[in-house]
Scaffold this motif. Structure first.
Motif, short mmCIF file in Angstrom:
data_model
loop_
_atom_site.label_atom_id
_atom_site.label_comp_id
_atom_site.label_asym_id
_atom_site.label_seq_id
_atom_site.Cartn_x
_atom_site.Cartn_y
_atom_site.Cartn_z
N ILE A 168 -42.14 31.63 44.68
CA ILE A 168 -43.25 30.07 44.77
C ILE A 168 -44.87 30.54 45.73
CG2 ILE A 168 -43.84 27.73 44.92
CD1 ILE A 168 -41.19 27.25 42.76
N THR A 189 -45.05 24.92 33.84
CA THR A 189 -46.54 25.68 34.13
C THR A 189 -47.56 25.85 32.93
OG1 THR A 189 -46.52 28.38 32.66
CG2 THR A 189 -44.88 28.32 34.56
N THR A 194 -41.13 23.04 39.38
CA THR A 194 -41.71 24.29 39.44
C THR A 194 -41.35 25.11 38.11
OG1 THR A 194 -39.38 24.48 40.27
CG2 THR A 194 -41.24 24.57 41.31
N GLY A 217 -40.31 34.86 40.65
CA GLY A 217 -39.86 33.91 41.21
C GLY A 217 -40.22 32.78 42.84
N LEU A 239 -48.75 26.20 38.79
CA LEU A 239 -48.01 25.40 38.46
C LEU A 239 -48.05 23.91 37.78
CD1 LEU A 239 -44.86 26.49 40.49
CD2 LEU A 239 -44.66 26.61 38.23
N LYS A 269 -46.68 30.44 40.60
CA LYS A 269 -45.44 30.70 40.53
C LYS A 269 -45.24 32.20 40.14
CE LYS A 269 -41.60 29.93 38.00
NZ LYS A 269 -40.12 29.20 37.35
#
Ligand code: AHR
Length: 495
Positions: free
Chosen positions: A413, A12, A9, A411, A382, A407
Protein backbone atom coordinates in the motif's frame (compact mmCIF):
# COMPACT_ATOMS: atom_id res chain seq x y z
CA UNK A 1 -5.82 20.39 14.31
CA UNK A 2 -4.61 16.87 13.82
CA UNK A 3 -5.42 15.37 10.42
CA UNK A 4 -7.09 11.97 10.56
CA UNK A 5 -7.13 9.64 7.62
CA UNK A 6 -8.97 6.35 7.36
CA UNK A 7 -7.99 4.10 4.51
CA UNK A 8 -10.28 1.20 3.72
CA UNK A 9 -7.69 -1.17 2.38
CA UNK A 10 -10.32 -3.65 1.20
CA UNK A 11 -12.39 -1.11 -0.80
CA UNK A 12 -11.15 0.16 -4.11
CA UNK A 13 -12.63 3.00 -6.06
CA UNK A 14 -11.08 2.09 -9.42
CA UNK A 15 -7.72 1.73 -11.08
CA UNK A 16 -5.37 4.69 -11.25
CA UNK A 17 -4.45 4.49 -14.92
CA UNK A 18 -0.72 4.83 -15.39
CA UNK A 19 -1.59 7.25 -18.18
CA UNK A 20 -2.42 9.85 -15.53
CA UNK A 21 1.37 10.13 -15.25
CA UNK A 22 1.66 11.08 -18.92
CA UNK A 23 3.81 13.76 -20.54
CA UNK A 24 3.66 16.31 -23.31
CA UNK A 25 6.58 17.43 -25.49
CA UNK A 26 5.97 20.15 -28.06
CA UNK A 27 8.11 21.81 -30.70
CA UNK A 28 8.31 24.81 -28.43
CA UNK A 29 11.43 26.62 -27.26
CA UNK A 30 14.07 24.15 -26.11
CA UNK A 31 11.81 21.19 -25.32
CA UNK A 32 12.40 19.03 -28.39
CA UNK A 33 15.51 20.76 -29.76
CA UNK A 34 18.31 20.88 -27.17
CA UNK A 35 16.15 19.31 -24.45
CA UNK A 36 15.61 15.97 -26.15
CA UNK A 37 17.05 16.10 -29.66
CA UNK A 38 20.65 17.18 -30.12
CA UNK A 39 21.36 15.38 -33.40
CA UNK A 40 23.66 12.49 -34.10
CA UNK A 41 26.72 14.71 -34.60
CA UNK A 42 26.39 16.50 -31.26
CA UNK A 43 29.24 16.33 -28.74
CA UNK A 44 26.53 15.66 -26.16
CA UNK A 45 26.35 11.88 -25.80
CA UNK A 46 23.26 10.66 -27.62
CA UNK A 47 21.46 7.67 -29.04
CA UNK A 48 20.60 8.29 -32.68
CA UNK A 49 20.37 12.03 -31.89
CA UNK A 50 18.46 11.79 -28.59
CA UNK A 51 20.51 12.95 -25.60
CA UNK A 52 21.42 10.12 -23.24
CA UNK A 53 21.29 12.01 -19.93
CA UNK A 54 17.69 13.10 -20.52
CA UNK A 55 16.76 9.63 -21.77
CA UNK A 56 18.13 8.01 -18.65
CA UNK A 57 16.38 10.45 -16.32
CA UNK A 58 13.06 10.05 -18.13
CA UNK A 59 13.36 6.25 -18.12
CA UNK A 60 13.48 6.43 -14.34
CA UNK A 61 9.99 8.00 -14.35
CA UNK A 62 8.40 5.09 -16.24
CA UNK A 63 6.63 7.56 -18.51
CA UNK A 64 3.50 5.75 -19.72
CA UNK A 65 2.51 8.00 -22.64
CA UNK A 66 4.00 10.97 -24.48
CA UNK A 67 1.97 13.54 -26.41
CA UNK A 68 3.56 15.17 -29.48
CA UNK A 69 4.10 17.38 -31.58
CA UNK A 70 1.86 20.00 -29.90
CA UNK A 71 0.01 21.96 -28.60
CA UNK A 72 -0.53 24.89 -30.86
CA UNK A 73 2.32 23.64 -33.00
CA UNK A 74 0.26 20.58 -33.98
CA UNK A 75 -2.29 22.61 -35.93
CA UNK A 76 0.45 24.13 -38.07
CA UNK A 77 2.51 20.98 -38.43
CA UNK A 78 2.62 19.18 -41.74
CA UNK A 79 4.01 15.75 -41.00
CA UNK A 80 5.27 15.10 -44.52
CA UNK A 81 7.85 17.85 -44.02
CA UNK A 82 9.33 15.81 -41.18
CA UNK A 83 10.15 12.49 -42.87
CA UNK A 84 12.85 11.42 -45.34
CA UNK A 85 16.53 12.45 -45.37
CA UNK A 86 16.99 15.10 -42.71
CA UNK A 87 19.09 17.48 -44.77
CA UNK A 88 16.33 17.62 -47.40
CA UNK A 89 13.50 18.34 -44.98
CA UNK A 90 11.62 21.60 -45.35
CA UNK A 91 12.35 24.42 -42.97
CA UNK A 92 9.40 26.34 -41.59
CA UNK A 93 8.63 29.20 -39.21
CA UNK A 94 7.38 28.22 -35.79
CA UNK A 95 4.86 31.05 -35.68
CA UNK A 96 3.39 30.14 -32.32
CA UNK A 97 6.64 29.90 -30.43
CA UNK A 98 9.18 32.63 -30.97
CA UNK A 99 9.07 32.74 -34.77
CA UNK A 100 12.18 30.58 -34.94
CA UNK A 101 13.16 28.26 -37.78
CA UNK A 102 11.95 24.70 -37.40
CA UNK A 103 14.19 22.42 -39.44
CA UNK A 104 11.96 19.37 -39.07
CA UNK A 105 14.90 17.19 -38.01
CA UNK A 106 12.76 15.67 -35.30
CA UNK A 107 9.80 14.08 -37.09
CA UNK A 108 7.67 10.96 -37.03
CA UNK A 109 10.54 8.43 -37.14
CA UNK A 110 12.51 10.25 -34.45
CA UNK A 111 9.44 10.51 -32.23
CA UNK A 112 8.70 6.80 -32.43
CA UNK A 113 12.36 6.08 -31.79
CA UNK A 114 12.14 8.21 -28.64
CA UNK A 115 9.02 6.35 -27.51
CA UNK A 116 10.70 3.01 -28.09
CA UNK A 117 13.78 4.10 -26.16
CA UNK A 118 11.55 5.27 -23.28
CA UNK A 119 9.23 2.29 -23.56
CA UNK A 120 6.35 4.73 -23.64
CA UNK A 121 3.15 4.85 -25.69
CA UNK A 122 3.01 7.51 -28.40
CA UNK A 123 0.13 9.98 -28.42
CA UNK A 124 0.10 11.92 -31.68
CA UNK A 125 -1.89 15.10 -32.11
CA UNK A 126 -3.07 15.72 -35.67
CA UNK A 127 -3.65 18.95 -37.55
CA UNK A 128 -7.26 20.07 -37.95
CA UNK A 129 -6.73 23.86 -37.89
CA UNK A 130 -4.58 24.21 -41.02
CA UNK A 131 -4.40 20.65 -42.29
CA UNK A 132 -6.60 18.51 -44.44
CA UNK A 133 -8.56 15.34 -43.89
CA UNK A 134 -6.37 13.65 -46.47
CA UNK A 135 -3.18 14.70 -44.69
CA UNK A 136 -4.44 13.29 -41.42
CA UNK A 137 -5.65 10.10 -43.03
CA UNK A 138 -2.31 9.59 -44.75
CA UNK A 139 -0.36 10.15 -41.53
CA UNK A 140 -2.26 7.34 -39.81
CA UNK A 141 -1.76 5.15 -42.89
CA UNK A 142 1.98 5.96 -42.92
CA UNK A 143 2.36 5.05 -39.28
CA UNK A 144 0.15 1.99 -38.96
CA UNK A 145 -0.55 0.28 -42.29
CA UNK A 146 1.19 -3.04 -42.84
CA UNK A 147 0.36 -3.72 -46.50
CA UNK A 148 1.14 -2.16 -49.82
CA UNK A 149 -0.01 1.44 -50.10
CA UNK A 150 1.53 4.76 -51.08
CA UNK A 151 2.11 5.79 -47.46
CA UNK A 152 3.27 2.40 -46.18
CA UNK A 153 5.66 2.14 -49.14
CA UNK A 154 7.01 5.61 -48.39
CA UNK A 155 7.56 4.68 -44.73
CA UNK A 156 9.50 1.60 -45.82
CA UNK A 157 11.57 3.66 -48.24
CA UNK A 158 12.35 5.96 -45.30
CA UNK A 159 13.79 3.06 -43.34
CA UNK A 160 10.94 1.62 -41.29
CA UNK A 161 9.70 -1.69 -42.64
CA UNK A 162 7.12 -2.59 -40.02
CA UNK A 163 4.35 -0.20 -39.01
CA UNK A 164 4.36 1.25 -35.54
CA UNK A 165 1.64 0.59 -32.99
CA UNK A 166 -0.30 3.77 -32.39
CA UNK A 167 -3.16 3.89 -29.94
CA UNK A 168 -3.66 7.52 -28.96
CA UNK A 169 -4.50 10.07 -31.64
CA UNK A 170 -5.76 13.60 -30.99
CA UNK A 171 -7.99 15.15 -33.67
CA UNK A 172 -6.74 18.71 -33.29
CA UNK A 173 -5.67 20.82 -30.32
CA UNK A 174 -7.36 23.80 -28.68
CA UNK A 175 -9.61 24.23 -31.69
CA UNK A 176 -11.41 26.99 -29.79
CA UNK A 177 -8.16 29.01 -30.03
CA UNK A 178 -4.83 28.40 -31.77
CA UNK A 179 -6.30 25.33 -33.48
CA UNK A 180 -8.64 27.34 -35.70
CA UNK A 181 -10.71 29.66 -33.48
CA UNK A 182 -13.75 27.49 -34.03
CA UNK A 183 -17.06 27.50 -32.26
CA UNK A 184 -17.96 24.32 -30.42
CA UNK A 185 -20.75 23.58 -32.91
CA UNK A 186 -18.41 23.96 -35.90
CA UNK A 187 -15.59 21.93 -34.36
CA UNK A 188 -18.02 19.14 -33.40
CA UNK A 189 -18.84 18.73 -37.10
CA UNK A 190 -15.22 19.04 -38.16
CA UNK A 191 -14.26 16.47 -35.56
CA UNK A 192 -16.87 14.05 -36.91
CA UNK A 193 -15.53 14.48 -40.42
CA UNK A 194 -11.81 14.25 -39.67
CA UNK A 195 -12.12 11.28 -37.32
CA UNK A 196 -14.01 9.29 -39.95
CA UNK A 197 -10.76 8.90 -41.88
CA UNK A 198 -8.59 8.04 -38.88
CA UNK A 199 -8.65 4.36 -39.81
CA UNK A 200 -7.90 1.20 -37.91
CA UNK A 201 -5.45 -0.72 -40.07
CA UNK A 202 -4.85 -4.41 -39.33
CA UNK A 203 -4.73 -5.04 -35.60
CA UNK A 204 -4.08 -1.40 -34.74
CA UNK A 205 -6.93 0.22 -32.82
CA UNK A 206 -6.87 4.00 -32.52
CA UNK A 207 -8.23 5.66 -29.38
CA UNK A 208 -9.57 8.95 -30.78
CA UNK A 209 -9.31 12.04 -28.62
CA UNK A 210 -11.44 15.06 -29.47
CA UNK A 211 -10.08 18.53 -28.74
CA UNK A 212 -11.79 19.56 -25.55
CA UNK A 213 -12.62 22.57 -23.48
CA UNK A 214 -10.53 25.43 -22.22
CA UNK A 215 -10.79 25.50 -18.42
CA UNK A 216 -14.49 26.02 -17.53
CA UNK A 217 -16.00 26.15 -20.99
CA UNK A 218 -18.82 23.76 -20.14
CA UNK A 219 -20.70 24.68 -23.30
CA UNK A 220 -17.84 23.19 -25.31
CA UNK A 221 -18.01 19.90 -23.43
CA UNK A 222 -21.79 19.77 -23.66
CA UNK A 223 -21.77 20.41 -27.40
CA UNK A 224 -19.01 17.93 -28.13
CA UNK A 225 -20.60 15.18 -26.07
CA UNK A 226 -24.03 15.79 -27.58
CA UNK A 227 -22.96 16.07 -31.21
CA UNK A 228 -19.92 13.83 -31.38
CA UNK A 229 -19.69 11.79 -28.16
CA UNK A 230 -20.42 8.57 -30.02
CA UNK A 231 -17.42 9.10 -32.30
CA UNK A 232 -14.77 9.60 -29.66
CA UNK A 233 -12.92 7.60 -27.01
CA UNK A 234 -11.58 10.60 -25.14
CA UNK A 235 -12.30 14.28 -24.75
CA UNK A 236 -9.53 16.58 -23.64
CA UNK A 237 -9.42 19.36 -21.06
CA UNK A 238 -6.74 22.02 -20.67
CA UNK A 239 -6.17 23.97 -17.51
CA UNK A 240 -3.00 25.73 -16.37
CA UNK A 241 -2.14 26.99 -12.89
CA UNK A 242 -1.41 30.66 -13.59
CA UNK A 243 -1.15 32.89 -10.52
CA UNK A 244 -2.21 36.40 -11.47
CA UNK A 245 -3.88 35.09 -14.66
CA UNK A 246 -2.49 35.07 -18.23
CA UNK A 247 -2.62 38.85 -18.51
CA UNK A 248 -0.25 39.31 -15.59
CA UNK A 249 1.58 36.05 -14.88
CA UNK A 250 4.09 36.07 -12.08
CA UNK A 251 7.73 35.05 -11.76
CA UNK A 252 8.55 31.42 -11.07
CA UNK A 253 10.87 32.46 -8.23
CA UNK A 254 10.97 35.24 -5.67
CA UNK A 255 7.33 34.79 -4.71
CA UNK A 256 5.79 35.46 -1.32
CA UNK A 257 3.24 33.60 0.77
CA UNK A 258 0.27 35.26 -0.93
CA UNK A 259 1.46 33.87 -4.28
CA UNK A 260 2.22 30.48 -2.73
CA UNK A 261 -1.34 30.34 -1.39
CA UNK A 262 -2.91 31.51 -4.64
CA UNK A 263 -0.97 28.86 -6.55
CA UNK A 264 -2.19 26.06 -4.27
CA UNK A 265 -5.74 27.34 -4.48
CA UNK A 266 -5.59 27.40 -8.28
CA UNK A 267 -4.15 23.90 -8.40
CA UNK A 268 -7.04 22.60 -6.31
CA UNK A 269 -9.47 24.23 -8.75
CA UNK A 270 -8.77 21.26 -11.02
CA UNK A 271 -11.12 19.27 -8.79
CA UNK A 272 -14.11 21.51 -9.51
CA UNK A 273 -13.34 21.50 -13.23
CA UNK A 274 -13.26 17.72 -13.39
CA UNK A 275 -16.43 17.37 -11.32
CA UNK A 276 -18.36 19.75 -13.56
CA UNK A 277 -17.06 18.52 -16.92
CA UNK A 278 -17.65 14.94 -15.75
CA UNK A 279 -21.21 15.71 -14.72
CA UNK A 280 -21.91 16.83 -18.30
CA UNK A 281 -20.17 13.80 -19.73
CA UNK A 282 -22.22 11.56 -17.40
CA UNK A 283 -25.44 12.78 -19.03
CA UNK A 284 -24.34 11.48 -22.42
CA UNK A 285 -22.05 8.69 -21.29
CA UNK A 286 -23.24 7.31 -17.96
CA UNK A 287 -21.04 4.23 -18.33
CA UNK A 288 -17.97 6.45 -18.50
CA UNK A 289 -16.71 4.96 -21.76
CA UNK A 290 -15.28 8.29 -22.91
CA UNK A 291 -12.21 9.30 -20.96
CA UNK A 292 -11.56 12.83 -19.79
CA UNK A 293 -8.02 13.43 -21.02
CA UNK A 294 -6.35 16.29 -19.17
CA UNK A 295 -3.65 16.55 -21.78
CA UNK A 296 -2.26 19.92 -20.72
CA UNK A 297 -1.84 20.95 -17.08
CA UNK A 298 0.79 22.55 -14.90
CA UNK A 299 2.13 25.91 -13.76
CA UNK A 300 2.64 28.80 -16.14
CA UNK A 301 4.86 31.63 -14.89
CA UNK A 302 6.84 34.45 -16.47
CA UNK A 303 9.81 33.23 -18.48
CA UNK A 304 13.22 33.39 -16.83
CA UNK A 305 14.73 36.88 -17.24
CA UNK A 306 16.72 37.25 -20.45
CA UNK A 307 15.17 34.25 -22.19
CA UNK A 308 13.00 34.30 -25.33
CA UNK A 309 9.40 35.10 -24.25
CA UNK A 310 8.18 32.62 -26.87
CA UNK A 311 10.14 29.76 -25.34
CA UNK A 312 8.22 29.53 -22.04
CA UNK A 313 11.34 28.57 -20.08
CA UNK A 314 10.66 28.83 -16.35
CA UNK A 315 12.34 27.69 -13.15
CA UNK A 316 10.68 25.11 -10.95
CA UNK A 317 10.57 25.26 -7.16
CA UNK A 318 9.20 23.40 -4.19
CA UNK A 319 5.92 25.18 -4.98
CA UNK A 320 5.70 23.30 -8.30
CA UNK A 321 6.26 20.03 -6.45
CA UNK A 322 3.22 20.68 -4.26
CA UNK A 323 1.19 21.67 -7.34
CA UNK A 324 2.06 18.31 -8.93
CA UNK A 325 1.18 16.36 -5.78
CA UNK A 326 -2.19 18.11 -5.44
CA UNK A 327 -3.04 17.45 -9.09
CA UNK A 328 -2.26 13.77 -8.78
CA UNK A 329 -4.52 13.48 -5.75
CA UNK A 330 -7.34 15.12 -7.71
CA UNK A 331 -6.76 12.86 -10.74
CA UNK A 332 -6.69 9.75 -8.54
CA UNK A 333 -9.97 10.75 -6.94
CA UNK A 334 -11.58 10.92 -10.36
CA UNK A 335 -9.83 7.97 -11.94
CA UNK A 336 -13.16 6.55 -13.10
CA UNK A 337 -13.38 9.42 -15.63
CA UNK A 338 -9.84 10.77 -15.92
CA UNK A 339 -8.12 8.18 -18.09
CA UNK A 340 -5.06 10.22 -18.94
CA UNK A 341 -3.26 13.43 -17.98
CA UNK A 342 -0.16 14.98 -19.57
CA UNK A 343 1.90 17.58 -17.82
CA UNK A 344 3.11 20.53 -19.87
CA UNK A 345 5.93 19.99 -20.63
CA UNK A 346 8.68 17.41 -20.29
CA UNK A 347 11.91 19.43 -20.73
CA UNK A 348 12.72 23.17 -20.58
CA UNK A 349 9.14 24.37 -21.05
CA UNK A 350 6.58 25.40 -18.39
CA UNK A 351 6.39 22.94 -15.47
CA UNK A 352 9.24 20.78 -16.68
CA UNK A 353 10.77 17.63 -15.23
CA UNK A 354 14.18 18.50 -16.54
CA UNK A 355 16.07 21.69 -17.36
CA UNK A 356 19.11 21.69 -19.61
CA UNK A 357 21.89 24.15 -20.40
CA UNK A 358 24.30 22.92 -23.06
CA UNK A 359 25.53 19.55 -21.86
CA UNK A 360 24.26 20.15 -18.31
CA UNK A 361 20.99 18.87 -16.97
CA UNK A 362 19.08 19.13 -13.71
CA UNK A 363 16.07 17.40 -12.25
CA UNK A 364 13.36 19.71 -10.95
CA UNK A 365 11.26 19.30 -7.79
CA UNK A 366 8.38 18.31 -10.10
CA UNK A 367 10.51 15.46 -11.48
CA UNK A 368 10.94 14.14 -7.96
CA UNK A 369 7.19 14.08 -7.33
CA UNK A 370 6.63 12.13 -10.55
CA UNK A 371 9.31 9.69 -9.44
CA UNK A 372 7.99 9.33 -5.88
CA UNK A 373 4.37 8.93 -7.04
CA UNK A 374 5.06 6.40 -9.81
CA UNK A 375 4.12 3.65 -7.33
CA UNK A 376 0.48 4.69 -7.91
CA UNK A 377 0.64 3.84 -11.63
CA UNK A 378 -1.98 1.17 -12.44
CA UNK A 379 -2.57 0.53 -8.73
CA UNK A 380 -6.04 0.21 -7.21
CA UNK A 381 -7.21 3.47 -5.66
CA UNK A 382 -8.28 2.84 -2.06
CA UNK A 383 -11.30 4.48 -0.47
CA UNK A 384 -10.04 7.14 1.89
CA UNK A 385 -11.66 9.48 4.37
CA UNK A 386 -9.68 12.57 5.32
CA UNK A 387 -10.35 15.16 7.99
CA UNK A 388 -7.93 18.03 8.08
CA UNK A 389 -7.69 21.54 9.40
CA UNK A 390 -7.33 24.47 7.03
CA UNK A 391 -4.40 26.50 5.85
CA UNK A 392 -5.68 30.05 5.98
CA UNK A 393 -4.38 33.27 4.50
CA UNK A 394 -6.52 36.35 5.18
CA UNK A 395 -10.13 35.38 4.71
CA UNK A 396 -9.37 32.48 2.37
CA UNK A 397 -8.56 28.91 3.26
CA UNK A 398 -7.78 25.55 1.69
CA UNK A 399 -7.33 22.12 3.30
CA UNK A 400 -3.90 21.84 4.92
CA UNK A 401 -3.41 18.16 4.07
CA UNK A 402 -4.28 16.24 0.95
CA UNK A 403 -3.88 12.47 0.61
CA UNK A 404 -4.30 9.50 -1.67
CA UNK A 405 -3.83 5.76 -1.16
CA UNK A 406 -3.48 2.85 -3.54
CA UNK A 407 -2.74 -0.87 -3.49
CA UNK A 408 -0.32 -2.65 -5.80
CA UNK A 409 -1.06 -6.15 -7.12
CA UNK A 410 1.27 -7.66 -4.47
CA UNK A 411 -0.70 -5.98 -1.65
CA UNK A 412 1.81 -3.20 -0.97
CA UNK A 413 0.00 0.00 0.00
CA UNK A 414 1.30 3.43 -0.95
CA UNK A 415 -0.02 6.58 0.65
CA UNK A 416 0.96 10.00 -0.63
CA UNK A 417 0.46 13.13 1.44
CA UNK A 418 0.88 16.85 0.84
CA UNK A 419 1.09 19.50 3.54
CA UNK A 420 0.64 22.86 1.82
CA UNK A 421 1.04 24.99 4.96
CA UNK A 422 4.37 26.86 4.89
CA UNK A 423 4.42 27.39 8.68
CA UNK A 424 2.82 24.45 10.43
CA UNK A 425 3.74 20.83 10.46
CA UNK A 426 0.81 18.43 10.12
CA UNK A 427 0.28 15.71 12.68
CA UNK A 428 -1.42 12.90 10.84
CA UNK A 429 -3.15 9.92 12.38
CA UNK A 430 -3.62 7.24 9.78
CA UNK A 431 -5.96 4.33 10.37
CA UNK A 432 -5.75 1.38 8.05
CA UNK A 433 -9.00 -0.56 8.04
CA UNK A 434 -9.14 -4.08 6.67
CA UNK A 435 -5.51 -5.01 7.19
CA UNK A 436 -4.23 -7.57 9.65
CA UNK A 437 -0.73 -8.43 10.81
CA UNK A 438 2.39 -6.50 11.38
CA UNK A 439 3.28 -3.57 9.16
CA UNK A 440 6.60 -2.35 7.88
CA UNK A 441 6.88 1.17 6.57
CA UNK A 442 9.41 2.90 4.39
CA UNK A 443 8.96 6.52 3.43
CA UNK A 444 10.44 9.49 1.57
CA UNK A 445 9.84 13.19 1.83
CA UNK A 446 10.41 16.15 -0.48
CA UNK A 447 10.64 19.40 1.42
CA UNK A 448 12.72 22.46 2.24
CA UNK A 449 12.46 25.30 4.73
CA UNK A 450 12.44 27.87 1.88
CA UNK A 451 9.31 27.96 -0.29
CA UNK A 452 11.41 29.30 -3.19
CA UNK A 453 13.89 26.42 -2.97
CA UNK A 454 14.84 25.09 -6.40
CA UNK A 455 17.64 23.32 -8.20
CA UNK A 456 20.25 25.11 -10.29
CA UNK A 457 22.99 23.88 -12.57
CA UNK A 458 25.51 24.77 -9.85
CA UNK A 459 23.42 23.31 -7.03
CA UNK A 460 21.27 20.64 -8.62
CA UNK A 461 20.36 18.81 -5.42
CA UNK A 462 18.89 21.54 -3.22
CA UNK A 463 15.45 19.94 -3.46
CA UNK A 464 15.52 16.17 -3.63
CA UNK A 465 13.77 13.31 -1.85
CA UNK A 466 15.12 12.27 1.55
CA UNK A 467 14.36 9.38 3.83
CA UNK A 468 11.35 10.38 5.93
CA UNK A 469 11.82 9.89 9.65
CA UNK A 470 8.54 11.49 10.73
CA UNK A 471 6.64 8.28 11.49
CA UNK A 472 6.11 8.54 15.24
CA UNK A 473 4.20 5.32 15.93
CA UNK A 474 3.32 2.18 14.03
CA UNK A 475 0.76 -0.43 15.09
CA UNK A 476 -1.22 -3.13 13.33
CA UNK A 477 -4.05 -0.62 12.82
CA UNK A 478 -2.09 2.24 11.37
CA UNK A 479 0.44 4.88 12.16
CA UNK A 480 1.06 8.45 13.22
CA UNK A 481 3.32 10.77 11.33
CA UNK A 482 4.39 14.38 11.38
CA UNK A 483 4.63 16.06 7.99
CA UNK A 484 6.98 19.04 7.82
CA UNK A 485 5.57 22.33 6.52
CA UNK A 486 5.54 22.45 2.70
CA UNK A 487 6.15 18.78 2.13
CA UNK A 488 5.26 15.87 -0.09
CA UNK A 489 5.55 12.45 1.56
CA UNK A 490 5.06 8.94 0.22
CA UNK A 491 4.63 6.11 2.73
CA UNK A 492 4.99 2.53 1.55
CA UNK A 493 3.46 -0.15 3.75
CA UNK A 494 4.32 -3.79 3.45
CA UNK A 495 2.58 -6.31 5.65
O1 AHR B 1 1.80 24.18 -23.58
C1 AHR B 1 1.89 25.41 -24.23
C2 AHR B 1 0.64 25.74 -25.04
O2 AHR B 1 -0.44 25.91 -24.20
C3 AHR B 1 0.18 24.68 -26.01
O3 AHR B 1 0.84 24.72 -27.21
C4 AHR B 1 -1.25 25.03 -26.19
O4 AHR B 1 -2.04 23.92 -26.53
C5 AHR B 1 -1.64 25.68 -24.89
O5 AHR B 1 -2.31 26.87 -25.07
Amino acid sequence: MKATITVNTDQTSGTISRHIYGHFAEHLGRCIYEGIWVGEDSPIPNTRGIRNDVLEALRNLSIPVLRWPGGCFADEYHWKDGVGPREQRKRMVNTNWGGVVENNHFGTHEFFDLCELLDTEPYICGNVGSGTVQEMQEWVEYMTFDGESPMADWRKANGREKPWKLKYFGVGNENWGCGGNMRAEYYADEYRRFQTYVRNYGENRVYKIAGGANVDDYHWTETLMREAGGHMDGLSLHNYTVPGGFEVKRPALGFDEAEWFETMQLALHMDELIVRHSAIMDQYDPKKRVGLIVDEWGTWFQVEPGTNPGFLYQQNSLRDALVAGLHFHVFHRHCDRVHMANIAQTVNVLQAMILTEGDKMLLTPTYHVFEMFKVHQDAEALALHLETGDYQVGSESIPQVSASASKRPDGTIDISLCNVDPHRQADVSLRLRGLGGELNVSARVLTHEDMNAHNTFDQPETVKPQVFDGVTSLTVDGLSATLPPMSVVVLTLHS
